[in-house]
Structure formats: C-alpha cells, structure tokens
Design a protein around this motif. Structure first.
Motif, mmCIF file in Angstrom:
data_model
loop_
_atom_site.group_PDB
_atom_site.id
_atom_site.type_symbol
_atom_site.label_atom_id
_atom_site.label_comp_id
_atom_site.label_asym_id
_atom_site.label_seq_id
_atom_site.Cartn_x
_atom_site.Cartn_y
_atom_site.Cartn_z
ATOM 1 N N PRO A 184 -2.289 -15.392 -16.189
ATOM 2 C CA PRO A 184 -1.744 -14.562 -15.105
ATOM 3 C C PRO A 184 -1.156 -13.251 -15.635
ATOM 4 C CG PRO A 184 -0.264 -16.379 -15.611
ATOM 5 C CD PRO A 184 -1.518 -16.622 -16.391
ATOM 6 N N LEU A 185 -1.331 -12.198 -14.862
ATOM 7 C CA LEU A 185 -0.779 -10.892 -15.244
ATOM 8 C C LEU A 185 0.164 -10.417 -14.141
ATOM 9 C CD1 LEU A 185 -4.010 -9.172 -16.640
ATOM 10 C CD2 LEU A 185 -2.192 -10.272 -17.943
ATOM 11 N N ASP A 186 1.001 -11.367 -13.648
ATOM 12 C CA ASP A 186 1.871 -11.037 -12.517
ATOM 13 C C ASP A 186 3.161 -10.373 -12.983
ATOM 14 O OD1 ASP A 186 2.569 -13.299 -13.834
ATOM 15 O OD2 ASP A 186 2.935 -14.523 -12.052
ATOM 16 N N PHE A 187 2.960 -9.268 -13.678
ATOM 17 C CA PHE A 187 4.124 -8.478 -14.109
ATOM 18 C C PHE A 187 3.688 -7.027 -14.132
ATOM 19 C CE2 PHE A 187 1.995 -10.425 -17.805
ATOM 20 C CZ PHE A 187 1.496 -9.301 -18.431
ATOM 21 N N ILE A 213 -4.148 -3.408 -17.586
ATOM 22 C CA ILE A 213 -3.956 -4.236 -18.781
ATOM 23 C C ILE A 213 -5.261 -4.895 -19.235
ATOM 24 C CG2 ILE A 213 -2.873 -6.349 -19.650
ATOM 25 C CD1 ILE A 213 -0.386 -5.655 -18.181
ATOM 26 N N ALA A 214 -6.036 -5.390 -18.291
ATOM 27 C CA ALA A 214 -7.227 -6.156 -18.645
ATOM 28 C C ALA A 214 -8.492 -5.297 -18.679
ATOM 29 C CB ALA A 214 -7.414 -7.318 -17.673
ATOM 30 N N GLY A 215 -8.330 -3.977 -18.646
ATOM 31 C CA GLY A 215 -9.493 -3.099 -18.755
ATOM 32 C C GLY A 215 -10.109 -2.786 -17.409
ATOM 33 N N PRO A 216 -11.102 -1.878 -17.393
ATOM 34 C CA PRO A 216 -11.648 -1.377 -16.122
ATOM 35 C C PRO A 216 -12.256 -2.485 -15.256
ATOM 36 C CG PRO A 216 -12.929 -0.602 -18.030
ATOM 37 C CD PRO A 216 -11.679 -1.212 -18.563
ATOM 38 N N ASN A 217 -12.775 -3.562 -15.854
ATOM 39 C CA ASN A 217 -13.371 -4.632 -15.059
ATOM 40 C C ASN A 217 -12.467 -5.860 -14.952
ATOM 41 O OD1 ASN A 217 -15.756 -3.059 -14.808
ATOM 42 N ND2 ASN A 217 -16.322 -3.708 -16.882
ATOM 43 N N GLY A 218 -11.269 -5.722 -15.487
ATOM 44 C CA GLY A 218 -10.318 -6.824 -15.404
ATOM 45 C C GLY A 218 -10.717 -8.052 -16.205
ATOM 46 N N ASP A 219 -11.599 -7.854 -17.181
ATOM 47 C CA ASP A 219 -12.104 -9.022 -17.928
ATOM 48 C C ASP A 219 -11.659 -9.031 -19.399
ATOM 49 O OD1 ASP A 219 -13.489 -6.847 -18.760
ATOM 50 O OD2 ASP A 219 -15.486 -7.696 -18.462
ATOM 51 N N PHE A 220 -10.667 -8.234 -19.737
ATOM 52 C CA PHE A 220 -10.131 -8.186 -21.110
ATOM 53 C C PHE A 220 -11.184 -7.763 -22.136
ATOM 54 C CE2 PHE A 220 -7.758 -11.432 -18.758
ATOM 55 C CZ PHE A 220 -6.453 -11.006 -18.919
ATOM 56 N N ALA A 221 -12.139 -6.960 -21.689
ATOM 57 C CA ALA A 221 -13.230 -6.563 -22.578
ATOM 58 C C ALA A 221 -12.740 -5.617 -23.676
ATOM 59 C CB ALA A 221 -14.338 -5.882 -21.775
ATOM 60 N N VAL A 222 -13.525 -5.538 -24.736
ATOM 61 C CA VAL A 222 -13.261 -4.580 -25.798
ATOM 62 C C VAL A 222 -13.455 -3.172 -25.234
ATOM 63 C CG1 VAL A 222 -14.140 -3.741 -28.030
ATOM 64 C CG2 VAL A 222 -13.925 -6.203 -27.601
ATOM 65 N N GLU A 223 -12.663 -2.224 -25.693
ATOM 66 C CA GLU A 223 -12.750 -0.847 -25.217
ATOM 67 C C GLU A 223 -14.103 -0.236 -25.621
ATOM 68 O OE1 GLU A 223 -10.896 -1.305 -28.237
ATOM 69 O OE2 GLU A 223 -9.804 -2.728 -27.028
ATOM 70 N N THR A 224 -14.385 0.936 -25.070
ATOM 71 C CA THR A 224 -15.572 1.689 -25.477
ATOM 72 C C THR A 224 -15.138 3.099 -25.852
ATOM 73 O OG1 THR A 224 -15.943 2.493 -23.239
ATOM 74 C CG2 THR A 224 -17.044 0.431 -23.845
ATOM 75 N N LEU A 225 -15.985 3.783 -26.614
ATOM 76 C CA LEU A 225 -15.662 5.166 -26.987
ATOM 77 C C LEU A 225 -15.543 6.042 -25.742
ATOM 78 C CD1 LEU A 225 -17.803 5.971 -30.171
ATOM 79 C CD2 LEU A 225 -15.351 5.543 -30.041
ATOM 80 N N GLU A 226 -16.383 5.765 -24.731
ATOM 81 C CA GLU A 226 -16.341 6.548 -23.488
ATOM 82 C C GLU A 226 -14.968 6.422 -22.844
ATOM 83 O OE1 GLU A 226 -18.862 4.187 -24.017
ATOM 84 O OE2 GLU A 226 -20.153 5.747 -24.830
ATOM 85 N N GLU A 227 -14.492 5.171 -22.804
ATOM 86 C CA GLU A 227 -13.184 4.920 -22.223
ATOM 87 C C GLU A 227 -12.090 5.711 -22.934
ATOM 88 O OE1 GLU A 227 -10.865 0.905 -21.317
ATOM 89 O OE2 GLU A 227 -12.885 0.618 -22.100
ATOM 90 N N LEU A 228 -12.253 5.844 -24.254
ATOM 91 C CA LEU A 228 -11.246 6.541 -25.041
ATOM 92 C C LEU A 228 -11.432 8.055 -24.996
ATOM 93 C CD1 LEU A 228 -11.310 4.244 -28.196
ATOM 94 C CD2 LEU A 228 -9.939 4.007 -26.127
ATOM 95 N N GLY A 229 -12.500 8.500 -24.327
ATOM 96 C CA GLY A 229 -12.750 9.935 -24.222
ATOM 97 C C GLY A 229 -13.254 10.538 -25.511
ATOM 98 N N LEU A 230 -13.826 9.687 -26.381
ATOM 99 C CA LEU A 230 -14.303 10.170 -27.678
ATOM 100 C C LEU A 230 -15.824 10.337 -27.680
ATOM 101 C CD1 LEU A 230 -12.080 7.912 -29.937
ATOM 102 C CD2 LEU A 230 -12.004 10.410 -29.893
ATOM 103 N N PRO A 231 -16.302 11.362 -28.371
ATOM 104 C CA PRO A 231 -17.752 11.558 -28.472
ATOM 105 C C PRO A 231 -18.399 10.455 -29.306
ATOM 106 C CG PRO A 231 -16.583 13.083 -29.924
ATOM 107 C CD PRO A 231 -15.532 12.365 -29.129
ATOM 108 N N ALA A 232 -19.712 10.370 -29.257
ATOM 109 C CA ALA A 232 -20.431 9.322 -29.991
ATOM 110 C C ALA A 232 -20.207 9.470 -31.487
ATOM 111 C CB ALA A 232 -21.917 9.399 -29.678
ATOM 112 N N ALA A 233 -20.250 8.337 -32.173
ATOM 113 C CA ALA A 233 -20.099 8.343 -33.624
ATOM 114 C C ALA A 233 -21.379 8.848 -34.280
ATOM 115 C CB ALA A 233 -19.780 6.937 -34.119
ATOM 116 N N THR A 234 -21.235 9.368 -35.503
ATOM 117 C CA THR A 234 -22.416 9.862 -36.228
ATOM 118 C C THR A 234 -22.810 8.956 -37.394
ATOM 119 O OG1 THR A 234 -20.960 11.233 -37.600
ATOM 120 C CG2 THR A 234 -21.972 12.289 -35.681
#
Length: 638
Positions: A184-187, A213-234
């Motif tokens: 539960p995330l009732d806080f 808290i649980a991310g854009p889909n509420g599923d506690f997924a790992v973040e993405t570079l897009e989410e962090l506003g970072l360009p693609a890695a080289t």
DNA sequence: CTGTGTGTTGCCTCC
DNA sequence: TGGAGGCAACACACA
C-alpha cells in the motif's frame, strides 16, 4: 514470534550472487520480502553523470529485476521514487516491516543517508542488518586494522587485510526469493528538492521521474532515460549481472590470460577487443562481486603454477588497489576527494583551483579562473582538441564509450596536471566523474592524486609524453585513426605529431593542421585538425620545476597556510607567476606561451649550469630560498 | 637519528 | 626488437 517482513534495500549491490547482505536477509526466512530500489533525488541531482553511466545503471537494475522475477514471478526489483530518508519510515509503517537489510556503503553521502535511515528504523522498531560486500575486505575494518589511518600503499592494505584474514569465498546466488507482501502507498509522497541539479546541462527534457512513487504506470518499474530527460547513451558497453557473469566466464576460460595478467603490459591503444577485462563498471554498480574475480584469479594462478603473476601487477593486484582507495576514502571521509583539508594530499598551486564552501571547507564544484589560457586548455582537453592526437583520441573515446584503458587515463591525467597544463587535478576528476562508466569516487580521486603526484606517487620527473608513450604501444596510430578521423589518412610518420607534416603531406591526407582548437568541433567535417596547444617539452620543464618548488615548500591540504591563503607568502614571489597559480600574462594573447617566462630568466645568467648542482641543492634540507625555476630549467636542459 | 630498500605501469639511448 | 642502464631523485616503512 512475529514472522519477519523484510525490505531488502538494493543500492550499490545490483546482483544476486555473492551478496552477504542478501544472504543475511534471506536467512531470516521472511514471510514477506520486498527487493526495493529507492530512486534517490540526493543521488539523482547531485551525482555528476552523463547518459552513458545512467544507462548502465538502468541496465543493471533491469537485469536484476528480471533475475528476481525468474526466481519468483510475483517479485521483481521494485523501484520507488522518493528520498529514502523520508520514504522508508513511511514504508516501515504502511508495510508492517520488521527488518531492513542492505549492503554497507562507505561513500561520503551514503554514510549520512544510512545513519539517518538506521536511526529512523530504530525509532520504528525495525531491525537493521548491514553486511559488507562491496570490497574484498570491509573497508572500515581495514581502517581499524591500520590504526585508523588511510591505506596509502598496497603493502599497507595487504598488511591490514592479512590481519583480518583471507578474502571471504563467494556465496552462491539464492535459488528462491519469497513473495512480496502487500504494497500500500496510502501516504503522501514527499517531493524532492530538484535544485541545484548538477546534471541540468545534460538533460534535453525535464525530469519527470518524481511524478509518482511507483512510476508513470504505477508498477514500480525501472526508470528510463526518457523519463529522466536525458538523451540516448552513446556507449557500446552495457550493464547487468547477466552480462557481467558471461564476461567473467570468458575470462576464466582463458587460464593463461588470467593467471599471467600484468597490468603494465596491457596496451592502452588496443580496442576491439580491449586488452583488459572491462569489468570495472560492473564492480561500480555491484553487478559483479570483486571477491568472485579475486578467487577465480587465485584459482587460475594455482592451476597455472610457475609463471603466474602476483600483486601489484596481477589481476588480484588490481582489486587490492581498489580496496586500498576505498579504505583510504573510508578513513578520511569527504576530504579524500579534494586537496583542501586533506592531510595526505600535497598542496600544489595548480591553475583553476576549486572554490570552497567557507562553512564546511568542502569544494563546491566551481573553480577560480586564474588563467584564461589554462581555462582554454581545459576546454580543449575535455573536447579532445588539444592538438596532440594521442590525447585527443583517448579523450574522445572516453566521452563516447565511457571507458578508456587505465594507462590511457594515466596519459591524459598526467597531461592535464603535472605533465603539461598544470591544472588542478580536481578539474580532471570532475570530467572523469561525468564520463566514466566505472566512476568510483574513491578510486577516481585516488588515481588523480596519484597521477598528479599529490599523493601515493611522487616521482614527478617521470612524465608521460603525449607522443612517445602512445607510439610505444601503437606505432601505426590505429587508436588515433579510429577516434580522430580527421587524421585517419595521415602517414604513420606524422600521426602523433601532425603539425610536423609538410603541407603536401597534409593535403594528400585531406587535412590541414590549423586553428586554435576552440572554434571548430572535433571530427572530420571541417577538414582541419588543431595545432598543438603548447610545446610539450617546454611545458614539461615548467611543470617539473613548479612541482619541485611545491615539494620543497612541502605543504599539505590540511595545513593552515593552505586554508587561510598565506601559502602564497611561502612560495618564491615575483618571477614565479606560474607556480603561484596566478599566471595571467596571456592578456594580449598572441602565442604568449608560458615557456617565454622561463626563457627570459634562462637568459639572465642566474643559473649554475651543472645538473648535479640542482640535485645537491634539492638534497639539502628545507631552504629559506628555493632554487629558482630558471636554474632548474637550465640544469635539466643541459 | 641515519641508512637502506621499495614503490603497479617514464623516456631516451645504446647494444 | 627488446632489455638494460642512465637520467636525477621523492616518500615512506623499517631497521
């Protein structure tokens, strides 16, 4: 007895195998078991890092999550986006947690964070279990065995290690992960302080990582570079425990390579494949246990028998150095990564010194521009536009791939500090911090101190040549052709010193050696490659003389004159602008090379001329009056 | 206190 | 082509 409900808090230990902390958690036989990762704004906004390293971290998290799910389809790595200091106390309550388990982290911020969380856990009646697992030996235990002092040599580290006992044998990965309990995330979610953000300039979009808290889909997924506003890695180098174990298996399969490994004999110029293991980034994120490589290397040496290498050059030696830096950092705390307030770091009045917070004495990340020219040199070094192809190739490889060979790091670090630019090692340290996949605060700062002759190493007259050192490994300049495409068709005779190529040769190779290295971008596009930013042998002599003066003065970072500014009175004044860190003679531009300063004095008849004179003078005890730089320059020139 | 040995990885020349 | 020696010489541990 209450059944254990356990949060396992992953941080810098993104693996399942050989994790003493994870084993301790599972040994509790939890009724509920939550493998979590807190996406900590203190780290996200304060850890300088480019997309390459963030991606490597995300790779490690994703791989770990998949591995957990393979053991238990109901579980995974649950990522929660909030500062652990505020989040964990809420979880203790909401999830009815009985135990919190994590691996020990001795980094400066980590200690502060873990102390706060531990205190909150105790207040909530939650038992905290901590295990050391990041290094061969517990760094704090090493410090204790070394009299509370930092380990400054490999023999000190080994002696302290021997007193603790053998490196512990690897623990197998678990074959069972218990179910998570309800989540539960009732806080109320605490919103992070997002400014200042050391990575702001690297973000192309805004950071949306903290919207829930649980991310854009509420599923506690790992973040993405897009989410962090970072360009693609080289970088082509990818993270994750699975990849790490596969790479390790390949290394172990080659007993001879592993058993006879000698670091100084591996080539910094070799690429595809590289001459070393490339396992360091996995150690950084804890995707691979150093003890696993340690024992595999020991076993290989035993199997190989006579002719196996040994520390410090062997594979185990590399891991010992890592432990040495960790323990030194653990002993000194945050001042280990700077000169000011660090009693073990020699004070050298470099160009571009760090600004300090007057309250804490810690460096702020900003620096004083005492010399416009030095600032230009720093820019050109960072951009791979120094005009020295060997240095530029390495810097471009570092920026693009996030990794260069250890000796390549030596080469560029020496060049920036004591072997060319005379720029503060903390400036180089910051660039490595941003770009290296394997960036480790302790190892990075330790190696920069080493290479700049500020600590660990002191033979400043041994200077890496940006021309000869590369040639030793790579006569044809293959590394340069790969990373400095402007020069790819240049004759091998000139590839390390293109400014010496006759115009006809430059024409044939489709490149002109021209420009200041600041107004054009690196790459083949312009058909030009910059002129070298200085005469290396002149700069080498200036630096050696300046280092000699600083050694004679003999100040260290924690000495009062360094902290109150009166160090200036202790250095010879007038003509020694360079070594005072206030060289500003380039106001009217036009090739105002520092070398001229010395040339002028070389002509004023002050020098005695004999090499031995300088040597003897230096052997005499503390001098009121140091030998002048001009003396030294002349005597070494002879 | 003094002397000695050692320290992961330099460059150059000479043979 | 690779290894040895000269270069000029610091810091530290240890006896």
């Amino acid at each position: 007895m209450k059944k254990p409900r356990v949060i396992y808090w992953f941080r810098i230990d993104l693996r399942l195998h050989d994790s003493p902390a994870l084993k301790a958690a599972l040994d509790l036989e939890p009724a509920a078991f939550w493998p979590i990762f807190t996406w900590d704004p203190h780290y996200v906004y304060r850890a300088r890092g480019g997309s390459n390293r963030w991606q490597f971290l995300l790779d490690c998290q994703n791989d770990l999550s998949n591995s957990i799910t393979k053991l238990n389809p109901k579980s995974k790595l649950f990522v929660l986006r909030e500062a652990p200091q505020s989040l964990l106390p809420k979880l203790f309550k909401a999830w009815k947690v009985t135990h919190l388990v994590f691996e020990k982290d001795t980094d400066a911020y980590a200690i502060e964070r873990d102390n706060a969380v531990t205190k909150a856990a105790e207040e909530a009646g939650v038992k905290v279990i901590v295990r050391s697992g990041r290094t061969l030996w517990d760094s704090q235990e090493i410090v204790k065995q070394h009299g509370g002092k930092p380990t400054m040599s490999i023999t000190q580290l080994q002696a302290a290690g021997n007193r603790i006992g053998p490196v512990r044998k690897p623990i197998p990965a678990p074959n069972h992960i218990p179910d998570p309990g309800e989540m539960p995330l009732d806080f109320v979610q605490d919103q992070p302080v997002t400014k200042p953000d050391v990575n702001a300039e690297r973000r192309s979009e805004s950071d949306t990582g903290y919207h829930s808290i649980a991310g854009p889909n509420g599923d506690f997924a790992v973040e993405t570079l897009e989410e962090l506003g970072l360009p693609a890695a080289t970088t082509p180098h990818r993270g994750g425990e699975t990849v790490a174990l596969k790479m390790l298996a390949e290394i172990v399969a080659d007993t001879k390579y592993l058993a006879t490994f000698e670091k100084p004999k591996t080539s910094p110029a070799q690429f595809e494949p590289q001459s070393t293991t490339l396992l360091s980034p996995f150690f950084h994120f804890g995707a691979l246990s150093p003890r696993l490589l340690y024992w595999r290397a020991e076993e290989a040496a035993k199997a190989y028998g006579k002719g196996a290498s040994s520390p410090p050059v062997s594979m185990t030696g590399q891991l010992l150095f890592r432990d040495m830096y960790f323990a030194a950092h653990a002993a000194l705390g945050p001042v280990f990564t700077q000169t000011a307030k660090n009693p073990y770091c020699r004070f050298i009045p470099w160009h571009l010194p760090s600004k300090r917070d007057p309250e804490t004495g810690l460096v702020t990340g900003e620096y004083h521009v005492d010399s416009k020219q030095a600032d230009d040199w720093l820019k050109r070094w960072r951009n791979g536009m120094t005009g020295f192809p060997w240095i530029d190739a390495l810097m471009r490889q570092l920026k693009h791939d996030g990794w260069i060979h250890h000796l390549g790091r030596h080469s560029v670090a020496c060049f920036l500090t004591r072997g060319g630019c005379y720029i503060d090692w903390e400036r180089g340290c910051e660039v490595f911090e941003e770009w290296l996949l394997d960036h480790e605060p302790a190892c990075n700062a330790g190696n920069w101190q080493w290479l700049s002759c500020s600590a660990f190493f002191s033979q400043y007259f041994r200077c890496y040549s940006p021309i000869a050192f590369g040639q030793k490994w790579d006569k044809q300049g293959e590394l340069i052709r790969r990373w400095v495409p402007e020069l790819k068709d240049l004759d091998a005779k000139y590839i390390y010193e293109p400014w010496k190529a006759p115009i006809s040769v430059q024409k044939k190779a489709g490149v002109r050696v021209t420009g200041d290295g600041l107004s054009t971008e690196p790459g083949a596009g312009s058909g030009t490659y910059p002129k070298p930013m200085f005469d290396f042998s002149e700069r080498r002599q200036v630096c050696i003389a300046a280092l000699k003066t600083a050694y004679d003065v003999g100040l260290h970072g924690a000495d009062a004159p360094v902290l109150d500014g009166t160090w200036r009175d202790m250095f010879p004044s007038d003509e020694h602008a360079e070594i005072q860190g206030r060289f500003l003679s380039d106001d009217d531009g036009e090739g105002a090379d520092n070398g001229h300063v010395e040339e002028a004095h070389a002509g004023d008849g002050a020098a005695s001329g004999d090499k031995r004179t300088a040597g003897k003078a230096a052997a005499e005890k503390p001098k009121k009056k140091q030998k002048t730089m001009a003396d030294y320059v002349i005597s070494t020139r002879k």
